[in-house]
Design an enzyme around this catalytic site. Sequence first.
Site, PDB file in Angstrom:
ATOM      1  N   ASP A   1      56.134  -1.265  17.774  1.00  0.00           N
ATOM      2  CA  ASP A   1      54.864  -1.597  18.551  1.00  0.00           C
ATOM      3  C   ASP A   1      53.821  -2.377  17.688  1.00  0.00           C
ATOM      4  OD1 ASP A   1      54.390   0.210  16.268  1.00  0.00           O
ATOM      5  OD2 ASP A   1      53.328   1.743  17.360  1.00  0.00           O
TER       6      ASP A   1
ATOM      7  N   ASN B   1      59.594   5.054   8.482  1.00  0.00           N
ATOM      8  CA  ASN B   1      58.403   5.773   8.855  1.00  0.00           C
ATOM      9  C   ASN B   1      58.788   7.395   8.581  1.00  0.00           C
ATOM     10  OD1 ASN B   1      58.009   3.716  11.591  1.00  0.00           O
ATOM     11  ND2 ASN B   1      56.396   3.899  10.122  1.00  0.00           N
TER      12      ASN B   1
ATOM     13  N   ASP C   1      58.262   6.963  20.365  1.00  0.00           N
ATOM     14  CA  ASP C   1      57.737   7.816  19.595  1.00  0.00           C
ATOM     15  C   ASP C   1      56.383   7.820  20.401  1.00  0.00           C
ATOM     16  OD1 ASP C   1      57.208   9.854  18.152  1.00  0.00           O
ATOM     17  OD2 ASP C   1      56.657   8.516  16.299  1.00  0.00           O
TER      18      ASP C   1
END
Length: 377
Positions: free
Chosen positions: A241, A212, A267
């Site tokens: 997630d 990411n 995060d």
Amino acid sequence: MSITLSDARIVTPDGVHHGWLTIEDGRITHVGRGSAPGNGRGLGGRIVVPGFVDIHVHGGGGTGYPAGSEEQARRTVAFHREHGTTTALASLVTAPLDRLKAAAGMLAGLCAEGLLAGIHYEGPYISAARCGAHRPELLRSPSAAEFAELIKAGDGHVRMFTLAPELPGALEAVRECVDSGVVAAIGHTDATFEQSMAAIDLGASVATHLFNAMRPLNHRDPGPITAAMVDDRVTVELVNDGVHLNPSVIDLVLSAVPAARVAFVTDAMDAAGMPDGDFDLGPMKVEVRDGVARLAGGGAIAGSTLTMDRAFRRGVQINGMTLPEAAQVTALTPAHVLGLSNEIGSITTGKYADLVILNEDLTVQAVMKQGTWITEP
């Protein structure tokens, strides 16, 4: 004070054992198999895992660390502790330098109190091309004077600094991190493989939320993702997630990188544990729809609504990890990143009794921090 927990499935680094453990003065003094030698608090065969360690978390329960409010910070800690996170860094996002320093100063007090394990600066020394949910106009290249001010603002409690190694002055900042005892992390970066390796050779040892906000992996342009995965000196963060990464990508990393170098992180931002709505992430406006946080107007992913117990559960139920493997990536590996693996991160004699009691479906039933119940079974 002595506590014995009995009739439990205890997850240790070498397996899952039916047995008991004793806690004295906040530390684990005995771990045994079978029946406890005396009376104990029976757990009815429930699962006991080490307390989760989250090295990348911005907020949760409707509050967050970047706001710079002590009350919000305390509420964020309490929210994540109820979900099994007994140790955490407080992650800040790119903001004006005076605001970052003020937030770090406030958080330093909570670190000294023992509520937090340290401070993580995510920005402002990151790539505009890979800035994600950071305000581009606030990004900058590292300067020695600024860097020293940010470290000083944390009063000895800055533990991690995410930066892009391709920026002018970034390699010097990596060197300064290492010299200051701060973990240098590669993230929000458009670096080449060679630039990434230069940072790793100088001591960068974490890849912030791998894949990411990073230059993508290409077969002729391997970039920072490959550098982090193939180098034994680097721990890779994964946001498990189901939004940040496809589950098959998690599987790919787990098949290629030893669990001792993988750290699940949340995060998480303020919206974790909250209904859909509109939230703040530092100076950015965030919309949460169907549990997914994005910049207002349908922009980049802006953190997550994840908690560590759900990351653990997904690791087992979706990625096929064993309970000890899931405990490794949610507790022992991140504890090692922080230099705390001699004190926390596994159910081992001599370590603090940071424990999470899980039901059969891997939902949290109780949480203990240093021998004291946060939520009781």
